[in-house]
Motif scaffolding. Structure first.
Motif, mmCIF file in Angstrom:
data_model
loop_
_atom_site.group_PDB
_atom_site.id
_atom_site.type_symbol
_atom_site.label_atom_id
_atom_site.label_comp_id
_atom_site.label_asym_id
_atom_site.label_seq_id
_atom_site.Cartn_x
_atom_site.Cartn_y
_atom_site.Cartn_z
ATOM 1 N N UNK A 183 0.806 -1.225 0.000
ATOM 2 C CA UNK A 183 0.000 0.000 0.000
ATOM 3 C C UNK A 183 0.835 1.270 0.000
ATOM 4 N N UNK A 184 2.165 1.153 0.068
ATOM 5 C CA UNK A 184 3.010 2.339 0.000
ATOM 6 C C UNK A 184 3.119 3.109 1.295
ATOM 7 N N UNK A 185 2.508 2.639 2.372
ATOM 8 C CA UNK A 185 2.598 3.318 3.668
ATOM 9 C C UNK A 185 3.079 2.333 4.720
ATOM 10 N N UNK A 186 3.812 2.844 5.696
ATOM 11 C CA UNK A 186 4.388 2.014 6.744
ATOM 12 C C UNK A 186 3.658 2.275 8.059
ATOM 13 N N UNK A 187 2.961 1.270 8.621
ATOM 14 C CA UNK A 187 2.223 1.476 9.882
ATOM 15 C C UNK A 187 3.143 1.477 11.087
ATOM 16 N N UNK A 214 11.294 4.279 31.277
ATOM 17 C CA UNK A 214 12.392 4.665 30.382
ATOM 18 C C UNK A 214 12.821 3.484 29.530
ATOM 19 N N UNK A 215 12.900 2.312 30.146
ATOM 20 C CA UNK A 215 13.315 1.113 29.416
ATOM 21 C C UNK A 215 12.323 0.773 28.311
ATOM 22 N N UNK A 216 11.033 0.850 28.631
ATOM 23 C CA UNK A 216 10.015 0.541 27.627
ATOM 24 C C UNK A 216 10.051 1.549 26.475
ATOM 25 N N UNK A 217 10.268 2.816 26.798
ATOM 26 C CA UNK A 217 10.359 3.841 25.750
ATOM 27 C C UNK A 217 11.594 3.630 24.875
ATOM 28 N N UNK A 218 12.709 3.254 25.498
ATOM 29 C CA UNK A 218 13.931 2.997 24.724
ATOM 30 C C UNK A 218 13.732 1.800 23.807
ATOM 31 N N UNK A 219 13.114 0.735 24.334
ATOM 32 C CA UNK A 219 12.834 -0.441 23.505
ATOM 33 C C UNK A 219 11.936 -0.052 22.336
ATOM 34 N N UNK A 220 10.905 0.746 22.622
ATOM 35 C CA UNK A 220 10.032 1.222 21.551
ATOM 36 C C UNK A 220 10.784 2.053 20.530
ATOM 37 N N UNK A 221 11.743 2.876 21.003
ATOM 38 C CA UNK A 221 12.534 3.689 20.084
ATOM 39 C C UNK A 221 13.410 2.855 19.170
ATOM 40 N N UNK A 222 14.026 1.808 19.729
ATOM 41 C CA UNK A 222 14.872 0.933 18.906
ATOM 42 C C UNK A 222 14.032 0.201 17.867
ATOM 43 N N UNK A 223 12.887 -0.336 18.294
ATOM 44 C CA UNK A 223 12.003 -1.037 17.359
ATOM 45 C C UNK A 223 11.481 -0.077 16.295
ATOM 46 N N UNK A 224 11.122 1.142 16.713
ATOM 47 C CA UNK A 224 10.629 2.146 15.768
ATOM 48 C C UNK A 224 11.681 2.452 14.706
ATOM 49 N N UNK A 225 12.938 2.557 15.133
ATOM 50 C CA UNK A 225 14.026 2.815 14.186
ATOM 51 C C UNK A 225 14.162 1.667 13.194
ATOM 52 N N UNK A 226 14.084 0.435 13.705
ATOM 53 C CA UNK A 226 14.195 -0.731 12.827
ATOM 54 C C UNK A 226 13.052 -0.770 11.810
ATOM 55 N N UNK A 227 11.839 -0.487 12.274
ATOM 56 C CA UNK A 227 10.684 -0.494 11.374
ATOM 57 C C UNK A 227 10.795 0.602 10.324
ATOM 58 N N UNK A 228 11.222 1.786 10.750
ATOM 59 C CA UNK A 228 11.364 2.898 9.811
ATOM 60 C C UNK A 228 12.419 2.595 8.757
ATOM 61 N N UNK A 229 13.547 2.052 9.188
ATOM 62 C CA UNK A 229 14.615 1.709 8.257
ATOM 63 C C UNK A 229 14.159 0.635 7.280
ATOM 64 N N UNK A 230 13.432 -0.367 7.780
ATOM 65 C CA UNK A 230 12.959 -1.445 6.915
ATOM 66 C C UNK A 230 12.000 -0.911 5.851
ATOM 67 N N UNK A 231 11.051 -0.083 6.292
ATOM 68 C CA UNK A 231 10.094 0.472 5.344
ATOM 69 C C UNK A 231 10.745 1.370 4.311
ATOM 70 N N UNK A 232 11.664 2.240 4.783
ATOM 71 C CA UNK A 232 12.353 3.126 3.859
ATOM 72 C C UNK A 232 13.236 2.370 2.880
ATOM 73 N N UNK A 233 13.879 1.319 3.354
ATOM 74 C CA UNK A 233 14.778 0.562 2.489
ATOM 75 C C UNK A 233 14.008 -0.220 1.433
ATOM 76 N N UNK A 234 12.826 -0.727 1.805
ATOM 77 C CA UNK A 234 12.004 -1.421 0.815
ATOM 78 C C UNK A 234 11.619 -0.465 -0.309
ATOM 79 N N UNK A 235 11.294 0.779 0.054
ATOM 80 C CA UNK A 235 10.978 1.781 -0.974
ATOM 81 C C UNK A 235 12.190 2.043 -1.863
#
Length: 327
Positions: A183-187, A214-235
């Motif tokens: 669909x061209x968008x990354x959730x 803080x730990x949960x937010x950091x974990x979310x930040x790392x996962x968010x970075x991985x998801x963003x990189x994956x979506x951008x790289x697929x594009x």
């Protein structure tokens, strides 16, 4: 300005061409469902009620809330439940692809893919799996050291955080890549919020209070970075395929670019946080603040709106049964 508008319009038309009318209508229908059905219905049905769903911080009646407050307090959590369930469904549907990719990687590491590699055309050549494996190991080691010395200062908790990041990122990057390919968008927003469920595990191992948040937010930040990189790289790979580029070259420069951006953008974010802050004002980070608002009840023991998550989960299952992609 004219050139900018022309370029922007062309990008929108191009994205619309990729998505197609069907998926565009589905995306619009999702917004209509939230803002024209769920939010008005909650205001009409529960106008004089205070729906806490286990969160004692909610003291206002539904009728006294604005549409945006109803969305943030209730509808957003329905979306989180729906996206989490849709992500799990996506993982199940993509399990064959994941299994096949892992099998190919294992064969290449064993040296069985050398003959195939030599006969592969230029536009289908990727980086060696040995290089990818080394990069993954180095990334995991660096992440573990960051958790240990920068956040948690506890070897056991750092290991749990690394395990959560590794499993969630590995599974959900596949979902993110699949979603942006279709669909061209990354959730990424909803799937990052889904990582708050990791807070349950953190609480179970004794990590509570401010340190747990803080730990949960950091974990979310790392996962968010991985998801963003994956979506951008697929594009990037999709556009590279159209242009006839070599994937191995794209991957090489992508990784180098990631190192440069990590070294520069991180410093900029730290300076902006020290100067303005991200809690309030013009630089308020809505996603991080939303995660903090959801994580705090879990870490303080007041519970989470599981009923809203369940409604979203049921909605995702119904959509999937109707052959409508919930993501």
């Amino acid at each position: 300005k004219i050139v900018l508008k022309v370029n922007t319009g062309a990008a929108v038309l191009g994205l619309g061409y990729i998505i197609g009318l069907k998926y565009s209508l589905i995306i619009c229908a999702g917004s209509f469902l939230v803002w024209l059905v769920i939010i008005p219905a909650m205001s009409a049905i529960f106008s004089v009620d205070v729906l806490t769903f286990g969160n004692d911080a909610i003291t206002a009646t539904v009728g006294s809330m604005s549409a945006e407050q109803i969305f943030t307090t209730y509808a957003r959590h329905i979306g989180i439940g729906g996206i989490a369930t849709a992500g799990v469904i996506g993982i199940i549907n993509s399990w064959g692809i994941i299994k096949g990719a892992v099998g190919l990687a294992a064969n290449e590491l064993k040296g069985k893919g050398d003959a195939v590699e030599s006969n592969t055309i230029r536009t289908q050549k990727d980086l060696s799996m040995k290089v990818i494996t080394i990069g993954i190991i180095v990334s995991l080691i660096v992440t573990f050291l960051f958790f240990q010395f920068g956040v948690l200062h506890n070897w056991f908790h750092a290991a749990i955080g690394l395990l959560l990041v590794g499993v969630i990122a590995f599974l959900f990057t596949t979902v993110a890549a699949n979603a942006i390919a279709i669909v061209g968008t990354n959730p990424v927003s909803g799937m990052t919020l889904m990582t708050i469920l990791a807070s349950i595990i953190l609480v179970a191992v004794g990590l509570k209070g401010p340190a747990g948040m803080v730990s949960a937010l950091i974990i979310g930040g790392v996962v968010c970075t991985a998801l963003s990189m994956a979506g951008g790289f697929i594009t990037d790979l999709k556009i590279g395929y159209w242009l006839g580029s070599t994937p191995a070259k794209q991957e090489t420069w992508k990784f180098l670019g990631t190192l440069v951006s990590a070294a520069t953008v991180g410093g900029v974010i730290l300076i902006l946080n020290q100067t303005y802050g991200f809690t309030t004002g013009q630089l308020a980070a809505p996603q991080a603040n939303a995660m903090a608002a959801v994580i705090e009840p879990l870490m303080s023991g007041s519970g989470a709106p599981w009923a809203l998550y369940a409604i979203g989960a049921v909605l995702a299952v119904v959509l999937n049964f109707c052959k409508i992609p919930a993501l």
